[in-house]
Design an enzyme around this catalytic site. Structure first.
Site, PDB file in Angstrom:
ATOM      1  CB  CYS A   2      -0.758   0.044   1.382  1.00 53.05           C
ATOM      2  SG  CYS A   2      -1.825  -1.481   1.450  1.00 53.05           S
ATOM      3  NE  ARG A  27       4.018   2.121  -1.536  1.00 52.71           N
ATOM      4  CZ  ARG A  27       5.117   1.656  -0.976  1.00 52.71           C
ATOM      5  NH1 ARG A  27       6.341   2.281  -1.291  1.00 52.71           N
ATOM      6  NH2 ARG A  27       5.330   1.044   0.232  1.00 52.71           N
ATOM      7  CD1 TRP A  74      -0.901  -5.994  -2.263  1.00 54.83           C
ATOM      8  CD2 TRP A  74      -1.223  -5.187  -4.354  1.00 54.83           C
ATOM      9  NE1 TRP A  74      -0.351  -7.018  -3.076  1.00 54.83           N
ATOM     10  CE2 TRP A  74      -0.604  -6.698  -4.254  1.00 54.83           C
ATOM     11  CE3 TRP A  74      -1.574  -4.423  -5.807  1.00 54.83           C
ATOM     12  CZ2 TRP A  74      -0.526  -7.290  -5.459  1.00 54.83           C
ATOM     13  CZ3 TRP A  74      -1.125  -5.285  -6.673  1.00 54.83           C
ATOM     14  CH2 TRP A  74      -0.724  -6.533  -6.671  1.00 54.83           C
ATOM     15  CG  ASN A 100       2.541  -0.559   3.354  1.00 54.38           C
ATOM     16  OD1 ASN A 100       2.120  -1.770   2.972  1.00 54.38           O
ATOM     17  ND2 ASN A 100       3.815   0.001   3.207  1.00 54.38           N
ATOM     18  N   GLY A 101       1.139  -2.941   5.465  1.00 57.90           N
ATOM     19  CA  GLY A 101       1.825  -4.070   6.093  1.00 57.90           C
ATOM     20  C   GLY A 101       0.714  -5.321   6.600  1.00 57.90           C
ATOM     21  CD  GLU A 487      12.028 -18.195 -12.813  1.00 55.28           C
ATOM     22  OE1 GLU A 487      11.230 -18.816 -13.850  1.00 55.28           O
ATOM     23  OE2 GLU A 487      11.937 -16.982 -12.708  1.00 55.28           O
ATOM     24  CE  LYS A 491      12.747 -14.090 -14.764  1.00 57.87           C
ATOM     25  NZ  LYS A 491      11.486 -14.541 -14.033  1.00 57.87           N
ATOM     26  CD  GLU A 494      10.726 -13.440 -18.408  1.00 55.75           C
ATOM     27  OE1 GLU A 494      11.207 -13.553 -17.379  1.00 55.75           O
ATOM     28  OE2 GLU A 494       9.393 -13.029 -18.452  1.00 55.75           O
ATOM     29  CG  HIS A 510      20.899 -38.556 -22.802  1.00 55.56           C
ATOM     30  ND1 HIS A 510      21.269 -39.795 -22.995  1.00 55.56           N
ATOM     31  CD2 HIS A 510      21.407 -38.511 -21.486  1.00 55.56           C
ATOM     32  CE1 HIS A 510      21.505 -40.456 -22.035  1.00 55.56           C
ATOM     33  NE2 HIS A 510      21.516 -39.519 -21.125  1.00 55.56           N
ATOM     34  CE  LYS A 609       4.468  -8.633 -13.146  1.00 56.46           C
ATOM     35  NZ  LYS A 609       5.851  -9.544 -12.736  1.00 56.46           N
TER      36      LYS A 609
HETATM   37  C1  AGP Z   1       8.055 -14.483 -15.664  1.00 60.41           C
HETATM   38  O1  AGP Z   1       9.272 -13.846 -15.565  1.00 60.41           O
HETATM   39  C2  AGP Z   1       7.111 -14.083 -16.964  1.00 60.41           C
HETATM   40  N1  AGP Z   1       6.871 -12.665 -17.229  1.00 60.41           N
HETATM   41  C3  AGP Z   1       5.991 -15.189 -17.099  1.00 60.41           C
HETATM   42  O2  AGP Z   1       6.661 -16.313 -17.452  1.00 60.41           O
HETATM   43  C4  AGP Z   1       4.907 -15.395 -16.040  1.00 60.41           C
HETATM   44  O3  AGP Z   1       5.610 -16.110 -14.935  1.00 60.41           O
HETATM   45  C5  AGP Z   1       3.850 -16.255 -16.579  1.00 60.41           C
HETATM   46  O4  AGP Z   1       3.411 -15.386 -17.901  1.00 60.41           O
HETATM   47  C6  AGP Z   1       2.725 -16.498 -15.507  1.00 60.41           C
HETATM   48  O5  AGP Z   1       2.244 -15.490 -15.006  1.00 60.41           O
HETATM   49  P1  AGP Z   1       1.152 -15.489 -13.832  1.00 60.41           P
HETATM   50  O6  AGP Z   1       2.016 -15.922 -12.759  1.00 60.41           O
HETATM   51  O7  AGP Z   1       0.783 -13.897 -13.641  1.00 60.41           O
HETATM   52  O8  AGP Z   1       0.258 -16.557 -14.178  1.00 60.41           O
END
Ligand code: AGP
Length: 614
Positions: A2, A27, A74, A100-101, A487, A491, A494, A510, A609
């Site tokens: 928040c 935020r 939030w 906030n918290g 992961e 990262k 991306e 393999h 996002k």
């Molecule tokens: C993560 O860095 C990505 N931007 C992407 O893979 C994301 O995790 C995926 O689109 C799932 O999103 P969500 O967790 O909002 O469902």
């Protein structure tokens, strides 16, 4: 996460509060509100939705007064709604607060207040605070500061607070623990806010509150107090950042800020669930989900998600199978929804999504529900479609994540998954009492260990400066290190746009080794002690073909010193909890590679996002 603002001065408060709230929009929030003292009364205006709605309402029907507090919420406890929005007031409307918290012991406090006849209007944890302040205020015969100090002693969890009392229209009281607050003395009054951008229009000389401190703001000065009310002195800090960088808390990008927020985010995910039983032993307890027979008798757990959340799901598979000895199937949501999976009414289905709005993930959840499954959601977004449609929801409490590349959302998802797996393991008799104590202690230590990793960020910055131009980067690992490799590769691709893949280290021969040459960097995540020798051999296999190498392993391990070009070490935790720490160096490496390549890590090309379409 928040946003809090407060103003006491000589001008109309409401427009100042609104402008300040707009500076805190980054935020993330789902509702907004203000409270202003007009004469001897507090007037509150608050509503779900954008600040613009609140602004419009205030333009149409202004609240007049030169003292006020404001808030962007939030949602964590209770859905986003008008009634759950802040400010909250006591029953007589003479005290108003913004918070906030997270108040971890709010259920107990609420029960105690209810037993004394207090009627609650909202579902928030915050509302207990204002009622307790009122209780002490009445009990003390009107000593407001004492009432606040007494209240703070009862609160477990985190808070930044701004408090108004219509009996004291000449002051605002503010307090903080584990959430930021900054105060500033301007020409026309005194200000308080969650972050500097909200103050910059009025002053650049600010006072940062420390944990446990209370500030009493008057029109022309600020008094700082310790937790027992003792007077404190603090020099002001001059802020010379530009406004844009101030909104990122001084970090050049939201992504870096969010990487650095992980210790706190993981602690927020852990804190409300890790409790003490009657004998003061640590016990995991989710208020929101009871691990009843459905869980303990489940023959299978199914986890489905997309992207980073899917990787959290794979860690979940390893964790549930290791700790609770229950078989787990993990599926990419877009596959699950179309591949005609086999359903069993006795399955526990877990759906993981940061946003709670990912189209494929929602479709997978609906499919599971249509086929009789009970769906448990792990999400960071209260009020999201997922949180509304799932049968039960576990919130990750990561706070808003602005950077497209998920970092703190991931580690908090993983934290929630571990808590579930460990508790289920205990209930199913698979985790002994001593092991349970060891694991819960290890989880409690994670936030601090994460801080120690972040302190070494320059090592990864330098490593990225040497290798950001590699044509290919591969991540490999075994057991819990494999999903972390996945992961890590996601990262990097991306945000740096480097061709990056992950594989289980045992798969090297393999196929993937055919791609290895001097244009390749191979990073090995190596936290599984029993497999160090095997990983060391894999590194030799790639370096002998000209690849550069990095190993991420525990402090004090020398197995890779003579094998790899670079070794980054982590403070050690239990092997099966390693992903909570071992992913952090990869996040930093990806971030620094993106910066070296001139990319904006917060807004990677072609990515959104929240992927709300297929
Ligand atoms: C993560 O860095 C990505 N931007 C992407 O893979 C994301 O995790 C995926 O689109 C799932 O999103 P969500 O967790 O909002 O469902």
């Amino acid at each position: 996460m928040c946003g809090i603002t407060g103003y006491i001065g000589y001008d109309e408060a409401a427009p100042i509060l609104i402008r300040a709230l707009k500076k805190l929009e980054y935020r993330g929030y789902d509702s907004a509100g203000v409270a202003v003292i007009d004469g001897e009364k507090i007037f509150v205006r608050k509503m779900k939705g954008r600040i613009e709605l609140l602004d419009k309402s205030l333009l149409e029907a202004p609240l007049s007064g030169t003292v006020g507090i404001g808030h962007t919420r939030w949602a964590t406890h209770g859905e986003p709604s008008d009634i759950n929005s802040h400010p909250h007031t006591d029953s007589e409307g003479r005290i108003a607060i913004v918070h906030n918290g997270i108040i971890e012991n709010y259920v107990k406090l609420k029960q105690w207040l209810q037993s004394r006849g207090v009627v609650f209007r909202s579902d928030t944890d915050t509302e207990v605070i204002v009622h307790i302040i009122n209780y002490f205020y009445r009990a003390s015969g009107g000593a407001m500061l004492d009432a606040v100090l007494e209240t703070l002693k009862l609160l477990n969890g985190s808070y930044a607070l701004a408090i108004l009392s219509s009996d004291y229209p000449d002051r605002i009281i503010a307090a903080r623990k584990d959430n930021p607050l900054v105060a500033g003395l301007g020409k026309n009054g005194v200000f308080i806010a969650s972050d500097i951008p909200a103050l910059l229009e009025h002053t650049r000389d600010v006072i940062f509150l420390n944990d446990g401190e209370v500030a009493v703001l008057y029109r022309d000065h600020i008094e700082l107090r310790g937790g027992d009310g003792e007077a404190l002195k603090r020099e002001t800090t001059h802020i010379d950042w530009d406004i844009d960088s101030a909104e990122k808390g001084g970090y050049p990008h939201f992504m870096l800020k969010e990487i650095f927020e992980q210790p706190k985010a993981m602690s927020d995910a852990l804190g409300p669930r890790l409790k003490k039983d009657a004998s003061a032993n640590a016990i995991i307890d989710f208020d929101e989900v009871k691990l009843d027979e459905r869980w303990t008798q489940a023959r299978r757990i199914v986890i489905t998600a997309c992207g980073t959340a899917y990787h959290a799901g794979i860690i979940g598979k390893y964790a549930f199978e290791r700790l609770a000895r229950v078989p787990v199937e993990v599926d990419i949501a877009s596959e699950y929804r179309y591949r005609d999976p086999v359903f069993d009414r006795n399955d526990v289905v877990i759906v993981i999504s940061q946003s709670g709005e990912t189209a494929d993930t929602l479709a997978a959840m609906r499919l599971a529900k249509q086929n009789g499954a009970q769906v448990f959601a792990i999400t960071n977004a209260p009020g999201s479609t997922l949180s509304r449609e799932a049968d039960a929801v576990i919130y990750t409490y990561a706070g808003p994540e602005i950077g497209v590349a998920s970092t703190k959302a991931f580690t908090t998802q993983v934290m929630c998954v571990y808590l579930l797996a460990l508790e289920l393991g205990r209930l199913r008799g698979c985790v002994s009492a001593p092991a349970y104590r060891r694991y819960t202690a290890a989880l409690s230590a994670i936030p601090n260990q994460a801080r120690q990793i972040l302190d070494k960020k320059e090592l990864l910055q330098r490593f990225a400066a040497r290798h950001f131009n590699k044509a290919k980067v591969f991540f490999m690992g075994r057991q819990f290190d494999y999903p972390v490799s996945m992961e890590s590769a996601l990262k990097l691709k991306e945000i740096s746009y480097t061709h990056s893949e992950a594989f289980a280290a045992g798969e090297l021969k393999h196929g993937p080794i055919a791609l290895v040459d001097s244009s390749t960097l191979v990073a090995a995540i190596a936290t599984q002690r029993a497999l160090f020798e095997k990983i060391a051999s894999n590194i030799r296999e790639v370096t002998s073909r000209g690849a550069a190498s990095l190993v991420i392993t525990w402090q004090g391990v020398d197995s890779f010193d003579t094998v790899s070009d670079e070794v980054f070490t982590l403070p050690e935790t239990e092997g099966c909890l390693s992903p909570l720490l071992s992913v952090i160096p990869s996040q930093l490496f990806a971030y620094y590679c993106a910066v070296q390549r001139g990319n904006d890590p917060d807004k990677p090309r072609n990515l959104a996002k929240s992927v709300t379409v297929e």
